[in-house]
Design a protein around this motif. Structure first.
Motif, PDB file in Angstrom:
ATOM      1  N   ARG A 326     -18.755 -18.516 -14.308  1.00 55.75           N
ATOM      2  CA  ARG A 326     -18.590 -18.141 -12.903  1.00 55.75           C
ATOM      3  C   ARG A 326     -18.721 -16.626 -12.774  1.00 55.75           C
ATOM      4  O   ARG A 326     -18.337 -15.881 -13.669  1.00 55.75           O
ATOM      5  N   PHE A 327     -19.233 -16.194 -11.636  1.00 53.83           N
ATOM      6  CA  PHE A 327     -19.387 -14.761 -11.401  1.00 53.83           C
ATOM      7  C   PHE A 327     -18.379 -14.242 -10.373  1.00 53.83           C
ATOM      8  O   PHE A 327     -18.388 -13.070 -10.026  1.00 53.83           O
ATOM      9  N   ASP A 328     -17.522 -15.148  -9.876  1.00 53.21           N
ATOM     10  CA  ASP A 328     -16.477 -14.690  -8.962  1.00 53.21           C
ATOM     11  C   ASP A 328     -15.306 -14.123  -9.775  1.00 53.21           C
ATOM     12  O   ASP A 328     -15.305 -14.168 -11.002  1.00 53.21           O
ATOM     13  N   LYS A 329     -14.326 -13.600  -9.102  1.00 47.82           N
ATOM     14  CA  LYS A 329     -13.155 -13.032  -9.758  1.00 47.82           C
ATOM     15  C   LYS A 329     -11.906 -13.582  -9.090  1.00 47.82           C
ATOM     16  O   LYS A 329     -11.962 -14.240  -8.064  1.00 47.82           O
ATOM     17  N   GLU A 330     -10.760 -13.286  -9.698  1.00 47.07           N
ATOM     18  CA  GLU A 330      -9.509 -13.621  -9.029  1.00 47.07           C
ATOM     19  C   GLU A 330      -9.451 -12.877  -7.705  1.00 47.07           C
ATOM     20  O   GLU A 330      -9.781 -11.686  -7.638  1.00 47.07           O
ATOM     21  N   THR A 331      -9.075 -13.574  -6.663  1.00 50.45           N
ATOM     22  CA  THR A 331      -9.016 -12.937  -5.350  1.00 50.45           C
ATOM     23  C   THR A 331      -7.615 -13.045  -4.763  1.00 50.45           C
ATOM     24  O   THR A 331      -6.896 -14.017  -5.007  1.00 50.45           O
ATOM     25  N   ILE A 332      -7.260 -12.023  -3.999  1.00 44.22           N
ATOM     26  CA  ILE A 332      -5.987 -11.999  -3.290  1.00 44.22           C
ATOM     27  C   ILE A 332      -6.289 -11.929  -1.804  1.00 44.22           C
ATOM     28  O   ILE A 332      -7.083 -11.100  -1.358  1.00 44.22           O
ATOM     29  N   SER A 333      -5.693 -12.833  -1.050  1.00 44.15           N
ATOM     30  CA  SER A 333      -5.896 -12.872   0.395  1.00 44.15           C
ATOM     31  C   SER A 333      -4.552 -12.707   1.089  1.00 44.15           C
ATOM     32  O   SER A 333      -3.506 -13.038   0.523  1.00 44.15           O
ATOM     33  N   PHE A 334      -4.586 -12.226   2.327  1.00 39.51           N
ATOM     34  CA  PHE A 334      -3.337 -12.005   3.060  1.00 39.51           C
ATOM     35  C   PHE A 334      -3.156 -13.058   4.152  1.00 39.51           C
ATOM     36  O   PHE A 334      -3.983 -13.188   5.053  1.00 39.51           O
ATOM     37  N   THR A 335      -2.059 -13.820   4.040  1.00 40.47           N
ATOM     38  CA  THR A 335      -1.625 -14.742   5.087  1.00 40.47           C
ATOM     39  C   THR A 335      -0.143 -14.455   5.352  1.00 40.47           C
ATOM     40  O   THR A 335       0.436 -13.539   4.741  1.00 40.47           O
ATOM     41  N   ASN A 336       0.459 -15.253   6.181  1.00 39.96           N
ATOM     42  CA  ASN A 336       1.881 -15.014   6.431  1.00 39.96           C
ATOM     43  C   ASN A 336       2.753 -15.465   5.262  1.00 39.96           C
ATOM     44  O   ASN A 336       3.971 -15.386   5.320  1.00 39.96           O
ATOM     45  N   GLN A 337       2.114 -15.964   4.177  1.00 37.55           N
ATOM     46  CA  GLN A 337       2.829 -16.304   2.948  1.00 37.55           C
ATOM     47  C   GLN A 337       2.737 -15.184   1.913  1.00 37.55           C
ATOM     48  O   GLN A 337       3.333 -15.275   0.844  1.00 37.55           O
ATOM     49  N   SER A 338       1.963 -14.136   2.216  1.00 34.51           N
ATOM     50  CA  SER A 338       1.696 -13.082   1.250  1.00 34.51           C
ATOM     51  C   SER A 338       2.791 -12.013   1.252  1.00 34.51           C
ATOM     52  O   SER A 338       3.637 -11.960   2.152  1.00 34.51           O
ATOM     53  N   GLY A 339       2.732 -11.142   0.242  1.00 32.57           N
ATOM     54  CA  GLY A 339       3.711 -10.078   0.111  1.00 32.57           C
ATOM     55  C   GLY A 339       3.096  -8.699   0.214  1.00 32.57           C
ATOM     56  O   GLY A 339       1.892  -8.546   0.447  1.00 32.57           O
ATOM     57  N   HIS A 340       3.931  -7.684   0.038  1.00 35.31           N
ATOM     58  CA  HIS A 340       3.489  -6.295   0.109  1.00 35.31           C
ATOM     59  C   HIS A 340       2.393  -5.999  -0.919  1.00 35.31           C
ATOM     60  O   HIS A 340       1.503  -5.183  -0.671  1.00 35.31           O
ATOM     61  N   LYS A 341       2.494  -6.673  -2.077  1.00 36.04           N
ATOM     62  CA  LYS A 341       1.545  -6.398  -3.171  1.00 36.04           C
ATOM     63  C   LYS A 341       0.112  -6.689  -2.755  1.00 36.04           C
ATOM     64  O   LYS A 341      -0.825  -6.020  -3.205  1.00 36.04           O
ATOM     65  N   ALA A 342      -0.073  -7.689  -1.896  1.00 34.49           N
ATOM     66  CA  ALA A 342      -1.422  -8.035  -1.450  1.00 34.49           C
ATOM     67  C   ALA A 342      -2.054  -6.871  -0.701  1.00 34.49           C
ATOM     68  O   ALA A 342      -3.222  -6.524  -0.934  1.00 34.49           O
ATOM     69  N   ILE A 343      -1.296  -6.265   0.192  1.00 38.53           N
ATOM     70  CA  ILE A 343      -1.828  -5.139   0.974  1.00 38.53           C
ATOM     71  C   ILE A 343      -2.120  -3.950   0.068  1.00 38.53           C
ATOM     72  O   ILE A 343      -3.188  -3.336   0.144  1.00 38.53           O
ATOM     73  N   GLU A 344      -1.194  -3.638  -0.807  1.00 36.77           N
ATOM     74  CA  GLU A 344      -1.393  -2.513  -1.733  1.00 36.77           C
ATOM     75  C   GLU A 344      -2.648  -2.729  -2.582  1.00 36.77           C
ATOM     76  O   GLU A 344      -3.473  -1.823  -2.741  1.00 36.77           O
ATOM     77  N   PHE A 345      -2.805  -3.944  -3.111  1.00 40.43           N
ATOM     78  CA  PHE A 345      -3.945  -4.245  -3.968  1.00 40.43           C
ATOM     79  C   PHE A 345      -5.261  -4.189  -3.197  1.00 40.43           C
ATOM     80  O   PHE A 345      -6.229  -3.555  -3.646  1.00 40.43           O
ATOM     81  N   LEU A 346      -5.307  -4.835  -2.049  1.00 38.52           N
ATOM     82  CA  LEU A 346      -6.550  -4.893  -1.274  1.00 38.52           C
ATOM     83  C   LEU A 346      -6.987  -3.508  -0.810  1.00 38.52           C
ATOM     84  O   LEU A 346      -8.186  -3.187  -0.830  1.00 38.52           O
ATOM     85  N   LEU A 347      -6.044  -2.661  -0.407  1.00 35.68           N
ATOM     86  CA  LEU A 347      -6.403  -1.299   0.021  1.00 35.68           C
ATOM     87  C   LEU A 347      -6.841  -0.451  -1.159  1.00 35.68           C
ATOM     88  O   LEU A 347      -7.789   0.336  -1.058  1.00 35.68           O
ATOM     89  N   ARG A 348      -6.157  -0.617  -2.274  1.00 33.90           N
ATOM     90  CA  ARG A 348      -6.521   0.163  -3.468  1.00 33.90           C
ATOM     91  C   ARG A 348      -7.929  -0.199  -3.937  1.00 33.90           C
ATOM     92  O   ARG A 348      -8.658   0.667  -4.432  1.00 33.90           O
ATOM     93  N   GLN A 349      -8.293  -1.477  -3.778  1.00 32.45           N
ATOM     94  CA  GLN A 349      -9.652  -1.904  -4.126  1.00 32.45           C
ATOM     95  C   GLN A 349     -10.694  -1.140  -3.310  1.00 32.45           C
ATOM     96  O   GLN A 349     -11.822  -0.947  -3.750  1.00 32.45           O
ATOM     97  N   LYS A 350     -10.305  -0.696  -2.117  1.00 30.15           N
ATOM     98  CA  LYS A 350     -11.203   0.065  -1.239  1.00 30.15           C
ATOM     99  C   LYS A 350     -11.004   1.575  -1.371  1.00 30.15           C
ATOM    100  O   LYS A 350     -11.547   2.361  -0.585  1.00 30.15           O
ATOM    101  N   GLY A 351     -10.206   1.976  -2.358  1.00 35.25           N
ATOM    102  CA  GLY A 351      -9.982   3.398  -2.584  1.00 35.25           C
ATOM    103  C   GLY A 351      -8.995   4.031  -1.622  1.00 35.25           C
ATOM    104  O   GLY A 351      -8.970   5.258  -1.465  1.00 35.25           O
ATOM    105  N   ILE A 352      -8.174   3.208  -0.968  1.00 36.33           N
ATOM    106  CA  ILE A 352      -7.207   3.719   0.000  1.00 36.33           C
ATOM    107  C   ILE A 352      -5.818   3.696  -0.618  1.00 36.33           C
ATOM    108  O   ILE A 352      -5.290   2.632  -0.967  1.00 36.33           O
TER     109      ILE A 352
END
Length: 394
Positions: A326-352
């Motif tokens: 497979r060429f996909d990777k582990e992914t983290i998505s944000f829903t109302n079940q997600s935590g702070h770590k999801a936001i930190e990770f997703l923004l860091r992936q974008k260099g923020i």
């Protein structure tokens, strides 16, 4: 009691194909055969030659196409004419294997065959002996006791049936769970008893169906009581709920330290192509090959995932995507079940980079939006825009 070598025998071209709403054409079967060769399964059952002329010709073509040393099997009922036709179809393979099937359960004998147990033994003996007389001494004969998994009521007779097949010339005894009716350990204990009964007189093979959703577990556990061969199908194809799934079986064995000949990185592309050829979609939660199996939405899971993402063993991952091609990777998505770590990770992936206080604020805003809009997922793009907006005007 575990065997030194575990053989993966694929039955997609026979058991899988016969259950399709539109069975494959010759060219499609050639493509599937080549996919199996690329996966490096240990053996391939190519069809049921005596069922019709087209099937006979296909089995003949595939047998001639087989790589040197690759066992090529074809199915026959316990009938001399059909056995002769089957041998004619596969004899040009470098390693042809005759596969004869006949019922052994009390229910089948009484209600389907409607003959005596003595007549069953005579049929097994005569058909296997005839097969041995035409294939010679150097080629394998596999005998399948159809409905073995349902043979609890006449198990002593079933043992005798298999010994009769061995004495007549069979060197592989296949134990099918033709219809899955009971929990795995009932079948596994039956396999263990057959292994002890026949000793090293023949190889033990397992062929399980998935009526109750336990075919993989049943097959894998059978290895640990002496089964040397597992019959499997690509994408779990087969009658009704399908046969034992090749991908699940080989990954389960691999995860438990077993050495197999399979080219694991061919699994995912093979699964995708088989889905295209059958028109049967792959469920997003399907083990090994499903679209969603590397996705994480729970806050607790996301925390573990971000801390182990680049390790061989993931906190919430059995194997890496690339291991199965497979060429996909582990992914983290944000829903109302997600935590702070999801936001930190997703923004860091974008260099923020944002502070903990800012993440907390973004978390509250994103949760609120998700909850107000039917608990929908907040996309990565939305989170980036929210972060820029909040950080600019806060």
């Amino acid at each position: 009691m575990k065997p030194k070598t575990i053989h993966i025998q694929d039955v997609t071209l026979r058991d899988g194909n016969q259950a399709l709403k539109r069975p494959w054409t010759l060219n499609e079967k050639i493509e599937v055969f080549d996919l199996l060769v690329s996966l490096n399964v240990d053996g391939i059952e190519v069809g049921f030659p005596s069922s019709n002329e087209s099937e006979f010709f296909t089995c003949q073509v595939l047998s001639k196409r087989a790589p040197k040393g690759k066992p090529i099997a074809a199915l026959s009922r316990a009938n001399e004419k059909e056995i002769s036709v089957t041998w004619e179809a596969i004899q040009h393979a470098d390693s042809p294997r005759m596969h004869i099937v006949y019922p052994v359960s009390d229910f089948s004998i009484k209600h389907v065959l409607k003959i005596s147990e003595k007549e069953v033994l005579q049929k097994i003996k005569s058909s296997v002996s005839f097969a041995r007389s035409i294939v010679g001494s150097n080629h394998q004969i596999q005998f399948s006791g159809e409905h073995f998994g349902d043979a609890i009521q006449n198990f002593e007779f079933t043992k005798l049936a298999f010994m009769t097949a061995i004495e007549a010339g069979a060197n592989i005894i296949n134990l099918p769970n033709t219809v899955e009716r009971y929990r795995p350990m009932i079948f596994v204990n039956m396999v263990k008893e057959i292994r002890e009964s026949i000793g090293d007189k023949a190889m033990i093979s397992i062929h399980t169906h998935n009526d109750l959703g336990m075919a993989t577990a049943t097959s894998v556990e059978s290895v640990y009581v002496g089964a040397e061969q597992i019959e499997v199908a690509l994408n779990g194809l087969g009658e009704r709920a399908g046969n034992t799934n090749l991908y699940e079986t080989v990954i389960a064995l691999h995860q438990n330290g077993e050495s197999l000949n399979i080219q694991f990185d061919r699994i995912y592309p093979t699964a995708k192509r088989i889905s295209e050829l059958t028109g049967i979609p792959i469920g997003e939660k399907t083990p090994i090959i499903g679209e969603d199996i590397f996705s994480h939405r729970s806050g607790i899971h996301q925390d573990g995932v971000t801390k182990t993402m680049n390790q061989t063993k993931g906190a919430y991952r059995t194997f890496s995507p690339e291991f199965v091609g497979r060429f996909d990777k582990e992914t983290i998505s944000f829903t109302n079940q997600s935590g702070h770590k999801a936001i930190e990770f997703l923004l860091r992936q974008k260099g923020i980079e944002v502070s903990k206080e800012e993440i907390h604020h973004l978390f509250s805003v994103a949760k609120s939006i998700s909850s107000k809009e039917n608990n929908r997922e907040i996309t990565e793009t939305e989170l980036v825009e929210l972060s820029r907006s909040i950080l600019t005007y806060q």
